[in-house]
Design an enzyme around this catalytic site. Sequence first.
Site, PDB file in Angstrom:
ATOM      1  N   GLU A 117      -3.375   4.712   5.074  1.00  0.00           N
ATOM      2  CA  GLU A 117      -2.832   5.466   3.942  1.00  0.00           C
ATOM      3  C   GLU A 117      -3.680   5.365   2.681  1.00  0.00           C
ATOM      4  O   GLU A 117      -3.603   6.224   1.818  1.00  0.00           O
ATOM      5  CB  GLU A 117      -1.409   4.984   3.627  1.00  0.00           C
ATOM      6  CG  GLU A 117      -0.394   5.273   4.725  1.00  0.00           C
ATOM      7  CD  GLU A 117      -0.252   6.765   5.002  1.00  0.00           C
ATOM      8  OE1 GLU A 117      -0.175   7.558   4.040  1.00  0.00           O
ATOM      9  OE2 GLU A 117      -0.240   7.132   6.182  1.00  0.00           O
ATOM     10  N   HIS A 118      -4.475   4.321   2.561  1.00  0.00           N
ATOM     11  CA  HIS A 118      -5.270   4.109   1.345  1.00  0.00           C
ATOM     12  C   HIS A 118      -6.560   4.913   1.413  1.00  0.00           C
ATOM     13  O   HIS A 118      -7.182   4.988   2.468  1.00  0.00           O
ATOM     14  CB  HIS A 118      -5.596   2.624   1.194  1.00  0.00           C
ATOM     15  CG  HIS A 118      -6.057   2.268  -0.180  1.00  0.00           C
ATOM     16  ND1 HIS A 118      -7.348   2.465  -0.588  1.00  0.00           N
ATOM     17  CD2 HIS A 118      -5.395   1.744  -1.220  1.00  0.00           C
ATOM     18  CE1 HIS A 118      -7.468   2.066  -1.847  1.00  0.00           C
ATOM     19  NE2 HIS A 118      -6.294   1.621  -2.245  1.00  0.00           N
ATOM     20  N   PRO A 119      -6.993   5.521   0.294  1.00  0.00           N
ATOM     21  CA  PRO A 119      -8.295   6.190   0.281  1.00  0.00           C
ATOM     22  C   PRO A 119      -9.382   5.194   0.712  1.00  0.00           C
ATOM     23  O   PRO A 119      -9.438   4.084   0.195  1.00  0.00           O
ATOM     24  CB  PRO A 119      -8.486   6.590  -1.184  1.00  0.00           C
ATOM     25  CG  PRO A 119      -7.125   6.629  -1.752  1.00  0.00           C
ATOM     26  CD  PRO A 119      -6.330   5.593  -1.000  1.00  0.00           C
TER      27      PRO A 119
END
Length: 154
Positions: free
Chosen positions: A81-83
């Site tokens: 989910e994290h860039p």
Amino acid sequence: MKRIVQCVPNFSEGRDLEKIETIVAPLKNQEGFKLVGVEPDADYNRTVVTLIGDADAMIEALAHFAALAAKHIDMNVQSGEHPRMGALDVVPFIPISGITLEACAQLAEEAARRIHEASGIPIYLYAEAAKEKNRKRLPTIRKGEFEGKKKKIR
């Protein structure tokens, strides 16, 4: 006076606990600084590490840590989910005692040099350590994520 910093490296693995242990191993039981936290997040698929202690003592251990992250994390298959920018995402230095923010920026430069030498991974300095105005903000650097990095490097 001893220069004390907090360093909070983040890397792009938060699910495989065995791999996480392998990557953080160079940061354990070191003279001059202490590993105070390892916080994996399966949804973000990243781990946040917290170190505190002598700024200079951390550099060599961080270089080994970064090389292991690059070796064990394949960004071509990593998702979360994290860039995501790379196996090692950020290595911020926060002044605690006897060191200024400007000195932390110089420390970030030295860490970047050693990390690049140890692993060959490209390094982007940001915030106070940024060498280019357009690299001050971390979201700007992360734009395009890992897949856009080749174009960015050109």
